[in-house]
Design a protein around this motif. Sequence first.
Motif, short mmCIF file in Angstrom:
data_model
loop_
_atom_site.label_atom_id
_atom_site.label_comp_id
_atom_site.label_asym_id
_atom_site.label_seq_id
_atom_site.Cartn_x
_atom_site.Cartn_y
_atom_site.Cartn_z
N GLU A 275 0.83 -1.21 0.00
CA GLU A 275 0.00 0.00 0.00
C GLU A 275 0.86 1.25 0.00
OE1 GLU A 275 -3.26 2.26 2.88
OE2 GLU A 275 -2.76 0.15 3.23
N LEU A 276 1.89 1.27 0.83
CA LEU A 276 2.80 2.42 0.89
C LEU A 276 3.89 2.35 -0.17
CD1 LEU A 276 3.25 2.60 4.77
CD2 LEU A 276 1.82 4.10 3.35
N ASP A 277 4.03 1.18 -0.80
CA ASP A 277 5.09 0.90 -1.76
C ASP A 277 6.46 1.22 -1.15
OD1 ASP A 277 6.16 -0.01 -4.17
OD2 ASP A 277 6.26 2.02 -5.00
N LEU A 278 6.69 0.67 0.03
CA LEU A 278 7.96 0.86 0.72
C LEU A 278 8.59 -0.50 1.05
CD1 LEU A 278 7.19 3.74 3.28
CD2 LEU A 278 8.52 3.88 1.15
N LEU A 279 9.85 -0.61 0.70
CA LEU A 279 10.66 -1.77 1.06
C LEU A 279 11.50 -1.37 2.28
CD1 LEU A 279 12.11 -4.54 0.53
CD2 LEU A 279 13.70 -3.24 -0.93
N TYR A 280 11.46 -2.20 3.31
CA TYR A 280 12.22 -1.93 4.53
C TYR A 280 13.39 -2.90 4.60
CZ TYR A 280 7.66 0.15 5.44
OH TYR A 280 6.49 0.87 5.32
N ILE A 281 14.58 -2.35 4.79
CA ILE A 281 15.77 -3.17 4.90
C ILE A 281 16.41 -2.94 6.27
CG2 ILE A 281 16.18 -3.19 2.42
CD1 ILE A 281 18.42 -1.11 2.91
N GLY A 282 17.01 -3.98 6.81
CA GLY A 282 17.76 -3.86 8.05
C GLY A 282 19.24 -3.81 7.74
N VAL A 283 19.94 -2.82 8.31
CA VAL A 283 21.36 -2.60 8.00
C VAL A 283 22.23 -3.08 9.16
CG1 VAL A 283 23.09 -0.89 7.30
CG2 VAL A 283 20.71 -0.62 6.59
N GLY A 284 23.38 -3.64 8.81
CA GLY A 284 24.24 -4.28 9.79
C GLY A 284 25.24 -3.36 10.48
N ASN A 285 26.23 -4.00 11.09
CA ASN A 285 27.22 -3.34 11.93
C ASN A 285 28.30 -2.63 11.12
OD1 ASN A 285 27.76 -6.43 11.66
ND2 ASN A 285 29.78 -5.48 11.76
N GLY A 304 30.78 10.52 15.53
CA GLY A 304 29.72 10.47 14.54
C GLY A 304 28.76 9.32 14.70
N ASP A 305 27.52 9.52 14.22
CA ASP A 305 26.50 8.48 14.26
C ASP A 305 26.75 7.39 13.23
OD1 ASP A 305 25.24 9.79 16.28
OD2 ASP A 305 23.53 10.48 15.09
N ASN A 306 27.52 7.71 12.18
CA ASN A 306 27.86 6.71 11.15
C ASN A 306 26.63 6.11 10.49
OD1 ASN A 306 30.98 5.23 12.42
ND2 ASN A 306 30.44 7.34 12.00
N LEU A 307 25.83 6.94 9.86
CA LEU A 307 24.70 6.45 9.07
C LEU A 307 25.22 5.69 7.87
CD1 LEU A 307 22.44 9.64 9.14
CD2 LEU A 307 22.06 7.50 10.37
N TYR A 308 24.50 4.61 7.46
CA TYR A 308 23.22 4.13 7.98
C TYR A 308 23.42 2.81 8.70
CZ TYR A 308 21.34 7.80 5.08
OH TYR A 308 21.07 9.02 4.54
N LEU A 309 24.53 2.72 9.43
CA LEU A 309 24.79 1.52 10.21
C LEU A 309 23.67 1.30 11.21
CD1 LEU A 309 28.59 1.94 11.07
CD2 LEU A 309 27.59 0.65 9.18
N SER A 310 23.39 0.03 11.50
CA SER A 310 22.41 -0.34 12.53
C SER A 310 21.11 0.45 12.38
CB SER A 310 23.02 -0.13 13.92
OG SER A 310 24.19 -0.88 14.05
N SER A 311 20.62 0.51 11.18
CA SER A 311 19.42 1.30 10.88
C SER A 311 18.39 0.47 10.14
CB SER A 311 19.78 2.51 10.01
OG SER A 311 20.66 3.39 10.68
N ILE A 312 17.14 0.89 10.27
CA ILE A 312 16.07 0.43 9.40
C ILE A 312 15.87 1.52 8.36
CG2 ILE A 312 13.64 -0.20 9.27
CD1 ILE A 312 13.93 -0.94 12.31
N VAL A 313 15.93 1.16 7.09
CA VAL A 313 15.84 2.15 6.01
C VAL A 313 14.68 1.77 5.09
CG1 VAL A 313 17.04 3.32 4.14
CG2 VAL A 313 18.34 2.49 6.12
N ALA A 314 13.85 2.75 4.77
CA ALA A 314 12.73 2.56 3.84
C ALA A 314 13.11 3.11 2.48
CB ALA A 314 11.47 3.26 4.36
#
Length: 724
Positions: A275-285, A304-314
């Motif tokens: 419905e939202l046409d979004l794929l969610y991925i889990g990113v590693g260390n 630094g936060d070091n994006l996009y480590l340890s993140s959920i990304v749409a």
Amino acid sequence: MAIMKWALPILVGGALALGSCEEMLGDQFAGGEGITQTMLVSADSDSANWMSHGRTYSEQRFSPLDQINVGNVGDLGLHWFADLDTARGQEATPLVMDGKLYVTTAWSKVKAFDAATGEPLWDYDPQVPGETAVKACCDTVNRGLAAWGDSLFFGTLDGRLVALDRGTGEVQWETLTVDQSQSYTVTGAPRVINGKVIIGNGGAEFGVRGYVAAYDAESGEEAWRFYTVPEGTENEESPEYLQAAAETWNTQVLVGSDAIGGGGTVWDSMAYDPELDLLYIGVGNGSPWNRAYRSPGVDGTGEGDNLYLSSIVAIRPDTGEYVWHYQTTPGETWDYTATQHIVLADMEIEGEQRQVLMQAPKNGFFYVLDRATGEFISGEPYTGLNWATGIDENGRPIENPETRIDKTGKPALVLPGPLGGHNWHPMAYHPGENLVYIPAFEAGWIYSPQANWKPDTARGFNIGMDMAANDLPPDLGIRRQVEGTIKGMLVAWDPVAQEARWSVEHPGPWNGGLLATGGGLVFQGNQSSTFKAYDAASGSELWSFAAQTGVVAPPISYSVNGEQYVAVLAGWGGAFATSTDGGLIDKDGAVPNISRLLVFKLGGEAALPEMPELAAMPLDPPASRASAQTIAAGGADYARYCAVCHGPAAVGASYLPDLRRSGALGNRATWASIVHDGVLTANGMASFSDSLDKEDVEAVRAYVIHRANEDKALEGAADKVARR
């Protein structure tokens, strides 16, 4: 109402009629249409088949089938089984379509069976080179397939994406998805969305740069690639999301001849909202784990936060366009991946109906997010942790500064450790109970920053930590005491109240993935070589089967001709099993690997062969004559290059060679021919000559001899006690 003849409204001549969805979908399969986007989107209405990794795009791993239920599960019996030819960890989710079952096994092999009878239909071996095993942090595993049209898709350990004809197993095409000169691997199951096959990769521990990519299902051509960490040379032509990420890194270490990849591999979880046409991925260390080396500040500490480590990304599945992200562990330095299972559901929270995304990543917090926007809704610990005291209103963890080893430069005992509070093993969600079932555990680790650390992109872990800091002393009592603190749990988590409704404690960690069913059941295998069914509402154990081996894979349920089945891969392995002796120092209690596919039904009468006797090779090492300095140097190299497969402190796993008992230990030339020259490369033991010279290799041998003599002395002391 008959279980498999449930009714689905079908529009006929402008009016709604009731028809059997099983029959309708069977006609679709028989007509050669194959798997379509419509079928995948509506998979929740098809209880007969299991067409994608989590059964539905929402990855709930809930089967509405209820022929097997709390009232009759005691009559569940083994119906058929198939022995496998790969005695390594088995982690895959089978797919079932049109009465046929398809499954991947270790070493990226694929097998097809008649789902009702177990008759073998075809098999395929991609011939993964044995030396690829040393690129895999966590065993030569594979987690499954994806289906589209009349094709099946899967990734191989050496980084290929292969399309097979579903009917014959013949190769339609294969595409190389990684740079094989680097230590990339593929172990996760792909997903297919609108004709695009989406797959990530692993290898962050070895210094690679993570990404997820999409490939055309018909041709195998790459459609887009989404990198999860900056390259270090971002400019105005780089995607905006990578430019934003670069501002959260000290990117100098990502470029140049000594560059490290940064990590952030997308090695497992994905989910999709049509419905939202979004794929969610889990990113590693991050790579290395220690942020002080990965993104150093001016004072030598991490920044630094070091994006996009340890993140959920749409992202948009058609184009790979970034939409939003939520970072579970800013500036991660403990191997706290967010690659763990992602589940989508709709539920009422504080009087409002919300579209939510749920995850229990390694860091020990259970997260509920708005899946349209990424807004943080709530987060609470689902297991023991000490690296943070909570999460603030903005969704950022409130850290314990003593555990920030990248800033203090001092060792710290941190909970969870790198295995996490929950690893790759899939959760399940029961919509009727509104519970998420988590295969959780407690296992701390001493994170000890390694002084003067340098990356080695050829071989070995690139984590910036002293792995030997976690070696247990030879005292058997201390070992058992420490191992006894490692706990495994099945936790039934209420995502609205953010608390456990019930939990079951297992004898140890690394227990199997989960399945919830409409029959009010939760199925899970465990380290104790049993496969069990629990009451989904109360956690009461209702049924148990002796599997003869540890079960880590998640079960599925399907039906053929109106009869419900439950299937699961059995076979002990994976990260915990290879990096320890299975959590049991005493070899008499070690968990064996007997890899099989097990299929159950009510009234099943099949029986497994008698359990084979497992006898450990004798512990009879040569005398330890090396200097303390040589043994220490060999121990450091062993920890970095050998422990991931052969166990910390040379205490080997139950199904990979225990080097303390190796026949090569007493012969310097034979040892060197294996470790340095690679004579056993085809078996998975590649040469380490790019990282260790022959003197280093001999020092490793001296260390293993030393450890073997320590443990032989312990065995002798135990025998004397037993004879009294």
